[in-house]
Each structure stands twice: as C-alpha cells, then as structure tokens.
Design a protein around this motif. Structure first.
Motif: not given
Length: 296
Positions: A82-84, A113-120, A139-142, A151-155
């Motif tokens: 996945p993207d970073i 370092t940030i994991a980009a749009h995890p759910t996507y 945790i949110l990619n608008a 875009g939401l990944a809080t779970e």
C-alpha cells in the motif's frame, strides 16, 4: 475490582503554539491542477501555517516558500502497495519495495511516515503491525471519503491500537486543486493542529513524531489535561464528546438539547483497554480526533 492504572503524560503539555498544517496535496508535478507556488498560496489563504506537498513518486521542492509566518516542508506520496507518505524527506524511495522497507528508508532520511488512505488501499491490520517505522496513518482522507466513500479508517486504527501498535492518526485533504477532480479535491477539508515549540521545520517534525497534534474537519481541542487516571478536555462548542477504547467499553458525553459542550472528562468508571482516544462532533457533524492516550 480492576487494577489501578495511570495514563502516559500528554505530549500537548509544556509551552508551545497551535499550528494548522496539511500533509497530503498535489501539484502539476503529478496529477494536481496548480503549480507549487499557487498551491502554497492557496493553503496560506486558508489559514495554514505549514504544508507538505506530496506529489506522486517524487519530492517537489518547496522549502523556498518558507518565511517567518509559514513553513513549507518537502514531502512525497511515495507510492507502492500500500501507499505511504514521507514528510521531511529529500528523495522518494523505490515503490516496489515492501512497505516496511519503504517506511524504514523514509524514516532514515529523518522523515515522518504516514500510511496513505488505508481503506482505499484495502489494508488489513497485519500489514501495518509488521511495519515498525510506520509512524502514522490517515484516519480520514477527505478526497477518498467524498469521491469513493472509503476515506475513513478509524476502525482500522482502533484494531491496531488495540493490538499494541503505536501509530498516530492524521487527517488530510488529498487535495488536487484540479477542476477535473471536481470539488472533492479542494483544500481545507481536513487537517492537523500541531502543538509545536515554535514555527520551524525542526519543531514541527519533532511534534509530529511524538504525537503532539490532533486531526480535524473543524472542531478543535483547546486542551487535553492528563493526570494519573484522569483526563479532562476543553474544546470549541460541540454536541458530542466521544470517549473510545478497544472493545466494548465506551462513553458519549451528549450536550443537552439545543446546547453545546465545551468541556468533558473521562468517567471514573471507564476502564480503558490499552488506550483512550477522543472524538469531537459539532452541530454540523464535523469531527475532530485526538491521538491515543496510552496506559502507562
């Protein structure tokens, strides 16, 4: 009776200032619609103190746009599966490398370092658990939230925190500022508020790495005070303060009908599993998210 516990000290303690910052946007150097200079101007006009431009597979140099009231930090959406994202780096790393190796290579440059749009990216918890140099996740990619509803990944964040992964939560625009992307890609839809010692590149990166920030769509934490097993907060007017941990324990502090809350505290009966994190919800449904506060 549950064993007594205390929380870790808050990284928001001590002298500092709040800085509005964003670390996910694109220019004409990848699939954005504006030049780097225009993109910086766009964010400055929206009250930002700092941005990192994250063009795909490359670092777009922007530190020349820094001055006494604004910090521009070189960054990249490095790519890969996945993207970073790497903030505060000088060069992108090979996107075909495994995530753990890309995160390590970016962190060795001094990057955040940030994991980009995890759910996507259809990420499952095991992918991030095996990545020690991954410091944060979106945790949110608008853009993904409005364009693709993913875009939401809080779970996913809670699953990682519940298994002992220390990882901060970042909200971002993923702004392309490109008419072909429609309104989904505008600036100022989600950002982080950083508690930094000063307005400088070094202070901002230091604060990010220790989690001295919160993420928001608008509502703001004004203070989060941690003492022993107690947590108290003040905030801008909201209708809910949501206290979360991993598992069945949780608490929502609701404002009385027609009123708002500007303060809340963790109930004495609340026994967290490993951590507590806090969400604010305002009357328009906009949210803010604290970083996790771990048990000492």
């Amino acid at each position: 009776m549950d064993d007594p516990f205390t929380f870790e000290p808050s990284p928001l303690d001590g002298p500092g200032q709040w800085l509005k910052a964003g670390f996910h946007c694109h220019t004409v150097n990848s699939d954005g619609g504006m030049s780097p200079a225009e993109t910086v101007s766009c964010y400055r006009a929206r009250g930002y103190h700092c941005i990192g431009i994250t063009d795909h597979f490359t670092v777009t140099p922007i530190e020349q746009f820094s001055d006494e009231s604004f910090i521009a930090i070189d960054a990249t959406e490095n790519g890969g599966n996945p993207d970073i994202i790497g903030v505060g780096v000088s060069t992108a790393v090979p996107e075909k490398e495994p995530l753990a190796q890309r995160a390590k290579a970016l962190s060795e440059q001094g990057g955040f370092t940030i994991a980009a749009h995890p759910t996507y990216c259809a990420v499952t918890p095991d992918v991030y658990l095996d990545c020690p140099d991954l410091m944060a996740m979106e945790i949110l990619n608008a853009y993904c939230d409005e364009a693709y509803t993913n875009g939401l990944a809080t779970e996913l964040w809670d699953m990682l925190l519940g298994q002992g992964k220390r990882i901060w939560g970042v909200a971002g625009d993923d702004a392309h500022l490109n008419p072909q992307k429609r309104y989904y890609s505008d600036a100022g839809k989600a950002w982080v508020e950083i508690w930094a010692k000063e307005l400088s590149r070094e202070a901002i990166l230091e604060a990010l790495k220790k989690g001295a920030f919160f993420s928001t769509q608008g509502p703001r934490f004004q203070s989060i005070a941690v003492q022993g097993a107690q947590i108290q907060l003040t905030c801008t007017p909201v209708v809910q303060v949501r206290w979360r941990t991993f598992g069945k324990v949780g608490f929502v502090d609701y404002a009385p009908s027609g009123e708002n809350l500007t303060r809340s505290e963790l109930p004495e009966w609340f026994q967290p599993n490993a951590f507590v994190r806090i969400e604010l919800v305002d009357a328009q449904g906009k949210k803010a998210w604290s970083n996790q506060i771990g048990r000492a």
